[in-house]
Design an enzyme around this catalytic site. Structure first.
Site, PDB file in Angstrom:
ATOM      1  N   ARG A 259       0.844  -1.190   0.000  1.00 43.44           N
ATOM      2  CA  ARG A 259       0.000   0.000   0.000  1.00 43.44           C
ATOM      3  C   ARG A 259       0.881   1.241   0.000  1.00 43.44           C
ATOM      4  NH1 ARG A 259      -4.647  -1.833   4.447  1.00 43.44           N
ATOM      5  NH2 ARG A 259      -5.241  -3.735   3.346  1.00 43.44           N
ATOM      6  N   ARG A 274       2.594   1.074  10.199  1.00 44.88           N
ATOM      7  CA  ARG A 274       2.044   1.464   8.896  1.00 44.88           C
ATOM      8  C   ARG A 274       3.165   1.387   7.854  1.00 44.88           C
ATOM      9  NH1 ARG A 274      -2.763   4.205   8.264  1.00 44.88           N
ATOM     10  NH2 ARG A 274      -2.709   4.750  10.468  1.00 44.88           N
ATOM     11  N   GLU A 346      -5.727  -0.985  15.929  1.00 47.49           N
ATOM     12  CA  GLU A 346      -6.341  -1.946  15.009  1.00 47.49           C
ATOM     13  C   GLU A 346      -5.350  -3.021  14.572  1.00 47.49           C
ATOM     14  OE1 GLU A 346      -7.822  -2.233  10.396  1.00 47.49           O
ATOM     15  OE2 GLU A 346      -7.765  -0.251  11.334  1.00 47.49           O
ATOM     16  N   SER A 349      -9.662  -6.130  10.695  1.00 47.64           N
ATOM     17  CA  SER A 349     -10.925  -5.517  10.310  1.00 47.64           C
ATOM     18  C   SER A 349     -11.741  -6.563   9.564  1.00 47.64           C
ATOM     19  CB  SER A 349     -10.669  -4.295   9.417  1.00 47.64           C
ATOM     20  OG  SER A 349     -11.839  -3.544   9.227  1.00 47.64           O
ATOM     21  N   ARG A 393       1.663  -6.315  12.725  1.00 47.99           N
ATOM     22  CA  ARG A 393       1.107  -5.707  13.934  1.00 47.99           C
ATOM     23  C   ARG A 393       1.003  -6.729  15.061  1.00 47.99           C
ATOM     24  NH1 ARG A 393      -3.147  -0.842  12.485  1.00 47.99           N
ATOM     25  NH2 ARG A 393      -1.839   0.139  10.908  1.00 47.99           N
TER      26      ARG A 393
END
Length: 429
Positions: A259, A274, A346, A349, A393
């Protein structure tokens, strides 16, 4: 993608759903385009029928040796008008489809209302954050002596990349193996190894394109790097008509994900939270429309099970309308406790997308009638996706929650079989 027939029958409900997302009503514009397209198609059908009749009359007149010039002139006029209508139809259809493709999914009735993440609603918590008798370090300071190398990665690739070596690399591999084994042997997911490069059509099908092109990496040859295995796993049923008996389908895959993080300048620049390139174990379900609500709860529980087995405190929240993803009908986020930040972040999801992606992909099934008779017609399947979990994560959470005062990290018991029995990561090993 939305069903224009449903919008035509339920314009007020459609606009009310958009209003919950803070968007202006669009049904009048969509219905005007649809009406124009249908009126044009109706005229086109009538002209084609008249052209066929006139062509037959021309043939008959010629066989009888009579003058057919009037009929031939009429056919020529009809052909010219048909060409105009075909072009107009194509233009209107493109505009309608483009507008439909740019509209997000409607939120489920149970989705809490709110403008941003501060209005998400906690569903439950599990585990108690550890009380440290020393100042806990963040994963960057913990990881550097154990094989987490941002400096070398920066020289090779720039910011938001990392190299994992030695014990840290082994711990990451253990996490992947643990997650895949749990989901395949206990949760009923089929393991799949998918490509990391896809065409435009695949990303359109799962709604990353056209809206989120700037968040993706495009490479030469017309390929895109996948932002998540949701793209490849969900598109495995694109263009297919499934038998109802084949449902549900549940797939899991471990992949590299890519990403650009175009909208995250200045956010989480330190460490692995991130990244441009990261690893994830993805969970995708293809289900009967009547089963998607319960499948979301099932998928959420599968992701929660990973955190429970690892002994990581977390909370589960329902996203509000203002934080809901573009394609999502309803989403549950799992947020893991990070001691160095003193808050939940987070880590998964899980979303019920409903028929939104299926319409874009043309993924359907044949419903069996209630009387058990022969299936008639088709309907879009429902698709769901979720992280089970984001590996990087999870690695961060393990390092921070299992750290010791001497800088070592205790290996969670669930991971030790994948670590050759190693129970602690130490800088001097």
């Amino acid at each position: 993608m939305h069903d224009i027939k449903w919008i035509r029958d339920n314009p007020e409900a459609f606009d009310a759903g958009l209003a919950r997302r803070g968007l202006e009503p669009v049904s009048p514009l969509l219905m005007a385009l649809d009406e124009r397209r249908r009126a044009s198609q109706s005229e086109l059908n009538a002209l084609q029928s008249r052209r066929n009749e006139a062509s037959k009359a021309i043939g008959k007149l010629k066989r009888e040796g009579r003058d057919a010039s009037a009929q031939m002139e009429e056919v020529a006029t009809i052909k010219a008008r048909i060409a105009e209508l075909d072009a107009d139809n194509a233009a209107v259809d493109v505009e309608l489809q483009d507008r439909l493709a740019a509209i997000p999914n409607l939120p489920d009735a149970d989705v809490p209302d709110g403008p941003d993440e501060d209005h998400n609603v906690e569903i439950r918590r599990w585990g108690e954050p550890r009380a440290f008798d020393f100042e806990p370090k963040d994963h960057v300071d913990l990881g550097a002596p154990l094989g987490m190398d941002f400096e070398t990665a920066g020289r090779l690739s720039g910011a938001r990349f990392v190299i994992l070596k030695d014990q840290i690399a082994r711990l990451e591999r253990a996490l992947v193996q643990f997650m895949l084994e749990l989901h395949t042997t206990e949760h009923g997911y089929r393991e799949v190894n998918t490509p990391a490069l896809v065409r435009d059509e695949a990303l359109f099908g799962t709604a990353q394109l056209p809206k989120f092109a700037e968040d993706l990496f495009k490479v030469e040859g017309g390929f895109w790097l996948i932002p998540t295995a949701e793209v490849t796993l969900t598109n495995m049923v694109s263009g297919q008509i499934l038998e109802e008996a084949a449902l549900p389908l549940r797939f899991t895959a471990f992949t590299q994900c890519f990403r650009s993080e175009a909208g995250s300048a200045g956010k989480d620049t330190r460490g692995m939270i991130r990244m441009h390139q990261f690893e994830k174990v993805e969970l995708v379900s293809i289900v009967h429309p009547d089963r998607s609500r319960e499948e979301l709860d099932r998928k959420t529980a599968c992701a929660e099970a990973v955190l429970k087995r690892l002994g990581l405190p977390f909370r589960t929240v329902a996203l509000c309308t203002g934080d809901l993803g573009f394609a999502s009908h309803r989403t549950h986020d799992l947020e893991v406790w990070l001691p160095a930040q003193g808050r939940y972040r987070e880590i998964s999801s899980c979303s019920n997308v409903g028929a939104f992606q299926a319409r874009r992909m043309d993924a359907r099934f044949r419903p069996v009638p209630p009387d058990g008779g022969k299936a008639k017609g088709t309907a879009p399947v429902h698709t769901l996706n979720g992280s089970g979990l984001a590996v990087g994560r999870t690695l961060v959470a393990v390092l921070e929650n299992y750290q010791n005062a001497d800088g070592s990290v205790t290996v969670p018991e669930a991971l030790r079989p994948y670590m050759g029995g190693l129970d602690r990561l130490r800088a001097d090993v």
